[in-house]
Scaffold this motif. Structure first.
Motif, PDB file in Angstrom:
ATOM      1  N   ARG A  77       0.832  -1.317   0.056  1.00 34.59           N
ATOM      2  CA  ARG A  77      -0.001  -0.021  -0.088  1.00 34.59           C
ATOM      3  C   ARG A  77       1.021   1.238   0.034  1.00 34.59           C
ATOM      4  O   ARG A  77       1.777   1.455   0.950  1.00 34.59           O
ATOM      5  N   ASP A  78       0.709   2.133  -0.889  1.00 35.39           N
ATOM      6  CA  ASP A  78       1.351   3.386  -1.108  1.00 35.39           C
ATOM      7  C   ASP A  78       0.263   4.467  -0.744  1.00 35.39           C
ATOM      8  O   ASP A  78      -0.657   4.616  -1.354  1.00 35.39           O
ATOM      9  N   VAL A  79       0.605   5.238   0.343  1.00 39.62           N
ATOM     10  CA  VAL A  79      -0.248   6.064   0.819  1.00 39.62           C
ATOM     11  C   VAL A  79       0.244   7.789   0.619  1.00 39.62           C
ATOM     12  O   VAL A  79       1.405   8.055   0.751  1.00 39.62           O
ATOM     13  N   TYR A  80      -0.629   8.367   0.035  1.00 35.89           N
ATOM     14  CA  TYR A  80      -0.566   9.847  -0.403  1.00 35.89           C
ATOM     15  C   TYR A  80      -1.715  10.611   0.359  1.00 35.89           C
ATOM     16  O   TYR A  80      -2.763  10.124   0.717  1.00 35.89           O
ATOM     17  N   MET A  89       3.458  11.691  -0.751  1.00 35.18           N
ATOM     18  CA  MET A  89       3.628  10.336  -0.289  1.00 35.18           C
ATOM     19  C   MET A  89       3.999  10.373   1.354  1.00 35.18           C
ATOM     20  O   MET A  89       4.827  11.237   1.796  1.00 35.18           O
ATOM     21  N   THR A  90       2.857   9.888   2.044  1.00 33.21           N
ATOM     22  CA  THR A  90       3.325   9.740   3.481  1.00 33.21           C
ATOM     23  C   THR A  90       3.736   8.498   4.218  1.00 33.21           C
ATOM     24  O   THR A  90       4.490   8.579   5.002  1.00 33.21           O
ATOM     25  N   ARG A  91       3.607   7.347   3.529  1.00 29.06           N
ATOM     26  CA  ARG A  91       4.038   6.148   3.917  1.00 29.06           C
ATOM     27  C   ARG A  91       3.688   4.908   2.788  1.00 29.06           C
ATOM     28  O   ARG A  91       3.007   5.041   2.030  1.00 29.06           O
ATOM     29  N   MET A  92       4.422   3.843   2.994  1.00 28.55           N
ATOM     30  CA  MET A  92       4.378   2.770   2.241  1.00 28.55           C
ATOM     31  C   MET A  92       4.322   1.494   3.311  1.00 28.55           C
ATOM     32  O   MET A  92       5.022   1.498   4.303  1.00 28.55           O
ATOM     33  N   PRO A 119      10.989  10.907   3.616  1.00 32.00           N
ATOM     34  CA  PRO A 119      10.754  12.232   3.477  1.00 32.00           C
ATOM     35  C   PRO A 119       9.799  12.749   2.524  1.00 32.00           C
ATOM     36  O   PRO A 119       9.523  12.060   1.539  1.00 32.00           O
ATOM     37  N   PRO A 120       9.045  13.768   2.968  1.00 28.73           N
ATOM     38  CA  PRO A 120       7.868  14.138   1.970  1.00 28.73           C
ATOM     39  C   PRO A 120       8.511  14.571   0.569  1.00 28.73           C
ATOM     40  O   PRO A 120       9.307  15.139   0.385  1.00 28.73           O
ATOM     41  N   GLU A 121       7.670  13.970  -0.206  1.00 28.13           N
ATOM     42  CA  GLU A 121       7.959  14.306  -1.880  1.00 28.13           C
ATOM     43  C   GLU A 121       6.653  14.600  -2.424  1.00 28.13           C
ATOM     44  O   GLU A 121       5.802  13.870  -2.286  1.00 28.13           O
ATOM     45  N   GLU A 122       6.709  15.787  -3.070  1.00 27.18           N
ATOM     46  CA  GLU A 122       5.333  15.943  -3.824  1.00 27.18           C
ATOM     47  C   GLU A 122       5.635  15.604  -5.325  1.00 27.18           C
ATOM     48  O   GLU A 122       6.528  15.598  -6.018  1.00 27.18           O
ATOM     49  N   TYR A 123       4.310  15.012  -5.654  1.00 30.03           N
ATOM     50  CA  TYR A 123       4.193  14.689  -7.215  1.00 30.03           C
ATOM     51  C   TYR A 123       3.105  15.393  -8.032  1.00 30.03           C
ATOM     52  O   TYR A 123       1.974  15.443  -7.442  1.00 30.03           O
TER      53      TYR A 123
END
Length: 168
Positions: A77-80, A89-92, A119-123
């Motif tokens: 689960r990739d959570v955004y 992205m907040t967690r995997m 670490p926070p990364e914006e897409y």
């Protein structure tokens, strides 16, 4: 000579008045459009540009991409969450270490699963290649969407757009 200057002033005044008559309604229209409530909306688009899903988001709504790892055959689960027209992205969450999973990263264990908080990364655009084995689902709040089937097991793009909210 005085009348000539006055003529220019009057004509100039008429031009200014005419310009204001045109520009003021435009300014109010733009201001009115800004005053209309807009909300972040998750948009999923197929590779042919077809909009497959559009879901309004609240500030704390999680956007989850859930799939089966192709080698490990375990759930990932990739959570955004929505940022300002981005996904962050907040967690995997995953059950085993395998190809493409963060085996060297610091993880915690919760409920028998590993949790990686990057670490926070914006897409601005999240590109996702779905597949029959991975069978990607999109979970937004309490709603689940089978994006693999919706896209014909092809590629999709996820974006967050500001859209005008429509009252019910």
């Amino acid at each position: 000579m005085i009348s000539r200057s006055r003529g220019r002033l009057v004509r100039g005044g008429i031009l200014v008045a005419a310009a204001l008559a045109i520009l003021v309604p435009i300014a109010f229209a733009v201001g009115a459009a800004d005053a209309v409530a807009s909300e972040p909306t998750l948009v999923v688009t197929g590779s042919d540009g077809t909009e497959l899903v559009a879901v309004p988001l609240d500030d704390d709504t999680e956007v989850v991409i859930e799939y089966t790892h192709s080698v490990e055959k375990t759930l990932v689960r990739d959570v955004y969450v929505a940022g300002d027209e981005t996904l962050v992205m907040t967690r995997m969450e995953f059950s085993s270490f395998g190809a493409g999973l963060p085996s060297q990263a610091e993880v915690t264990e919760r409920d028998g699963r590993y949790v990686y908080e990057p670490p926070p990364e914006e897409y601005a655009t999240l590109h996702l290649k779905t597949g029959a084995v991975a069978d990607h689902d999109l979970i937004v709040g309490d709603e689940r969407y089978d994006v693999a089937a919706l896209s014909g097991y092809g590629a999709v793009e996820l974006t967050v757009e500001r859209r005008i909210s429509t009252p019910l």
